[in-house]
Write an enzyme that holds these catalytic residues in place. Sequence first.
Site, PDB file in Angstrom:
ATOM      1  N   THR A 120      62.278  23.929  33.293  1.00  0.00           N
ATOM      2  CA  THR A 120      63.491  23.914  32.463  1.00  0.00           C
ATOM      3  C   THR A 120      63.220  23.361  31.066  1.00  0.00           C
ATOM      4  OG1 THR A 120      65.639  22.831  32.228  1.00  0.00           O
ATOM      5  CG2 THR A 120      64.026  21.689  33.553  1.00  0.00           C
ATOM      6  N   TYR A 144      67.394  15.213  36.117  1.00  0.00           N
ATOM      7  CA  TYR A 144      67.107  16.623  36.407  1.00  0.00           C
ATOM      8  C   TYR A 144      65.824  17.057  35.680  1.00  0.00           C
ATOM      9  CZ  TYR A 144      67.336  21.662  36.050  1.00  0.00           C
ATOM     10  OH  TYR A 144      67.004  22.987  36.075  1.00  0.00           O
TER      11      TYR A 144
END
Length: 337
Positions: A120, A144
Amino acid sequence: MQKGSVLVTGGAGYIGSHAVLALLDAGWPVVVVDNLVTGFAWAVDPRATLIQANIEDDAAVRAAMRAHDVCAVMHFAGSVVVPESVSDPLKYYRNNTVASRALIESAVACGVSHFIFSSTAATYGIPDQVPVSEDSPTRPINPYGMSKLMTEAMLKDVAAAHPMNFCALRYFNVAGADPLGRSGQSTAGATHLIKVAVEAATGKRDHVGIFGTDFATPDGTGVRDYIHVSDLAAAHVHALDLLIARPGDSHIMNAGYGRGYSVNDVLDAVDRVTNRTIDRRYQGRRAGDPDALVADNSAILATLPWRPQLDDLDTIVGHALAWERKLAEQAEPQRQS
Ligand code: UDP
């Protein structure tokens, strides 16, 4: 010549189900491992084999790898809600980092040669420069992003020690749906802008909140690099071909189009596509949002024969909207299946 099959974790989820379609369409046999906590069995194309299991269930995963002669893993399974990662960080380190460790260990134990990982742009945190390139500092600002960065680190070390190469693709803002209407973003309670906007367009919400109007961007709203999910899925298939062709090399590459749109640009596109006007409510900033996040995609363009096919905001919105309408029509059968 293709050898073996591809094991796709999270293949019942949003991006994973599109990767399954891209692999099947390219002629790969596919086995999906998904615990169906956030994914849906009906989202898995029936040409693939679906095994309902956790990825850290070593017995189930290794049995699948051996039974299906798996040569590559595409790893999408994980938790993806950034604010939740802040309130429940250990969930993210378990589901994304610890579970990935187990999966990688199973891959090594079963002699899997190639590993493709869904990483990501959140690994960059707030970038010093936009567009952001792969050699920019990785300073995640939430668990995250850190949980994904830790998995990248494991893959680097494992690829150096074992006969396995890997490709980590750092996704920017993934949106849209399969152009043929076979899959799309189906998760309830979605927070991503395009999903929220098409929910508003289909009457599931009455407005869209705009989180901040004082960013250092041309119109003051946040700028992001929205990539069509089917283009992203295609990039994974090309990455697999490359890992097979060059077994000594591993890659970490941005997956984006290299251009940004503001929140207002996105909502203008939704208005254009629907020929209606969404109610926009200007609100304060959401914690931790960078002003602009746009990929420098020169590495992926130089490394893969991948070329975006659906790089058009109205196309992305149109496909997201078509899927949202289908979900609304089929809400009942989906709940039953
Ligand atoms: N955003 C917004 N309203 C929403 C959802 C998102 O204004 O209901 C903005 C958000 O602040 C960011 C952009 O839209 O500038 C994309 O946010 P999203 O949550 O889709 O993805 P992120 O970039 O946070 O991963």
